[in-house]
Design a protein around this motif. Structure first.
Motif, short mmCIF file in Angstrom:
data_model
loop_
_atom_site.label_atom_id
_atom_site.label_comp_id
_atom_site.label_asym_id
_atom_site.label_seq_id
_atom_site.Cartn_x
_atom_site.Cartn_y
_atom_site.Cartn_z
N ILE A 242 42.70 44.71 114.36
CA ILE A 242 42.67 45.92 115.09
C ILE A 242 42.88 46.01 116.42
O ILE A 242 42.77 44.88 117.14
N GLY B 60 47.91 45.74 108.83
CA GLY B 60 48.31 44.58 108.76
C GLY B 60 49.15 43.78 109.53
O GLY B 60 49.49 43.97 110.81
N GLU C 286 35.48 37.46 103.32
CA GLU C 286 36.43 39.27 103.92
C GLU C 286 37.60 38.58 104.56
O GLU C 286 37.84 37.26 104.57
N THR C 287 38.68 39.31 104.42
CA THR C 287 40.01 39.25 105.28
C THR C 287 39.78 38.80 106.44
O THR C 287 39.22 39.82 106.71
N ASN D 234 46.13 38.45 107.97
CA ASN D 234 45.43 39.71 108.72
C ASN D 234 45.34 40.58 108.57
O ASN D 234 46.44 41.26 108.04
N TRP D 235 43.80 41.26 109.55
CA TRP D 235 43.36 42.99 109.68
C TRP D 235 44.01 42.68 110.75
O TRP D 235 42.94 42.23 111.44
N VAL E 36 39.99 39.50 110.31
CA VAL E 36 40.14 40.22 110.64
C VAL E 36 40.61 39.96 112.85
O VAL E 36 40.11 38.87 112.97
N ASP F 207 39.18 42.97 99.48
CA ASP F 207 37.72 44.49 100.33
C ASP F 207 39.13 45.48 100.61
O ASP F 207 40.23 44.84 100.50
N ASP F 208 38.82 46.10 101.00
CA ASP F 208 40.19 46.97 101.59
C ASP F 208 41.15 46.74 102.33
O ASP F 208 42.08 46.85 102.74
N HIS F 209 40.39 45.41 103.69
CA HIS F 209 41.32 45.26 104.22
C HIS F 209 42.20 44.76 103.65
O HIS F 209 43.50 44.66 104.13
N THR G 67 46.39 45.53 103.39
CA THR G 67 47.74 44.68 104.07
C THR G 67 48.51 44.47 102.61
O THR G 67 49.43 44.09 103.01
N GLY H 111 44.39 50.11 113.43
CA GLY H 111 44.45 48.89 112.36
C GLY H 111 45.51 49.46 111.57
O GLY H 111 46.01 50.17 111.15
#
Length: 302
Positions: A14, A37, A90-91, A11-12, A93, A64-66, A70, A35
Motif C-alpha cells: 500500500i 503487489g 494474512e498476506t 507482499n501486498w 502488507v 485472502d484477497d491480497h 498479487t 495498492g
C-alpha cells in the motif's frame, strides 16, 4: 532459455504518496494512495518476466484477497506462481510512504511471507532451472535453498536486502556465486562474510542514482583503486532520471543484471542494463514497473 527461480517475500504494498516525510510528532498530507503487489522476490520475478526470462517464484501468501490479487497479477505478467505456497494467515502488507523526491520509508506487517520452506521447492523445478535468486527470508531457509541449488549445479544469486544487519546470512553468502548489495549493506555483509578471495564470487554494488559496479575476489572489499585490476572491477555511472518512487528500483536492477548475463552479455553491458532497469523503476510509481528490452534500449542507446 535459462530458467530462474526467485525465492523470498511476496507482499501486498500500500503506497502512500505524501507531500513530505514528517518530523517526529509532525504530520504530512497524503496526496495519493494505491495498492499493488510487492515483495523483493516477486518484484525481481516480474522484472525477469518482462525481459523474457522464464521465471518461477517460491514464496508464501495468505488465503485472502491480497494473496489472490498479487499472485494473479504476477501470473498475468508471465511469472510461474505454481511454487507459491498458500498458508493459513494474512498476506504480508507493506506500507510504503513516498515523498515528493521519491524517497521511501517502509512500515511492514510480515504476515505469512516466510511460511514457505526450502523443501517446498520441488526437485523437478530445481532440475529445470539454471539460476536460483534468493532475497530476504529466514536465514535457515535461504541457506538450505542455496545448498540445494549449489549441489544441483545452479548459479546462486543473493540479494539480502535491508534486514542484513538483523540476520546472520553468512551461510548463504558463503554459497552465493553472485551477491547484490547497496552501499549500506556492503559494510554489514563484509562483517559476516569473507568475500570470495579465490575470485569465484561476483559482488554487484548498487549505488542508486550514482549507478553501480561489479567487483570480484579480493577487490570486493577494497576501496584502493590501485589494487583493482581492469578485469576485476567494472563500473557504470547510472542514468539521470527524475525519481518518482525508488521502491523496487534495486529489485529491477537485479532483474536487469541477471537477464543481461543470461543472454550472454559481459559485466559492462549487464551493469548498463541493470542501471537502466533501476532507473525505469525509479521514475514510475509503485514497486513494480513494466520493464522491457525496448524500454531498456531507449535508455542505454539514448
Amino acid at each position: 532459455m535459462s530458467r530462474v527461480i526467485c525465492a523470498g517475500h511476496v507482499n501486498w504494498d500500500i503506497t502512500l504518496r505524501v507531500d513530505r516525510l514528517p518530523e517526529p510528532d509532525g504530520e504530512a498530507s497524503i496526496r495519493a494512495q494505491t495498492g499493488a503487489g510487492g515483495g523483493s522476490a516477486a518484484n525481481v520475478a516480474a522484472g525477469l518476466a518482462g525481459l523474457d526470462v522464464p521465471v518461477s517464484l517460491l514464496g508464501s501468501v495468505g488465503d485472502d484477497d491480497h494473496g489472490r490479487a498479487t499472485t494473479k497479477e504476477l501470473a498475468e505478467s508471465g511469472v510461474d506462481c505454481d511454487p507459491v505456497r498458500t498458508a493459513a494467515g494474512e498476506t504480508a502488507v507493506k506500507y510504503l510512504v513516498v515523498d515528493a523526491d521519491g524517497e521511501v520509508f517502509v512500515l511492514g506487517c510480515s504476515g505469512v511471507n516466510e511460511a514457505f520452506r526450502a523443501d517446498d521447492l520441488s526437485e523437478t523445478l530445481l532440475a529445470d532451472a539454471d539460476v536460483l535468486h534468493l532475497t530476504s527470508q529466514r536465514p535457515k531457509t535461504a541457506a538450505a535453498l542455496a545448498e540445494r541449488a549449489a549441489d544441483a549445479g545452479l548459479l546462486v544469486s543473493f540479494d539480502p536486502g535491508r534486514r542484513l544487519g538483523e540476520r546472520d546470512y553468512s551461510a548463504t553468502l558463503e554459497r552465493a556465486d553472485l551477491v547484490f548489495l547497496n552501499d549500506r549493506e556492503a559494510t554489514t555483509a563484509l562483517d559476516q562474510w569473507d568475500a570470495g578471495p579465490d575470485g569465484t564470487t561476483t559482488v554487484v554494488l548498487k549505488h542508486g542514482a550514482r549507478g553501480g559496479e561489479v567487483r570480484r575476489g579480493d577487490d570486493v572489499s577494497s576501496d584502493d583503486q590501485n589494487r583493482r585490476g581492469d578485469d576485476a572491477v567494472v563500473s557504470h555511472p547510472g542514468f539521470a532520471v527524475d525519481p518518482v518512487d525508488t521502491t523496487g528500483a534495486g529489485d529491477a536492477f537485479a532483474a536487469g543484471f541477471l537477464a543481461s548475463r543470461l543472454r550472454g552479455d559481459d559485466d559492462s553491458t549487464a551493469l548498463a542494463v541493470a542501471n537502466a532497469c533501476g532507473a525505469l523503476a525509479a521514475r514510475a510509481a509503485g514497486a513494480r514497473t513494466a520493464i522491457s528490452w525496448n524500454a531498456v534500449a531507449d535508455l542505454v542507446d539514448g
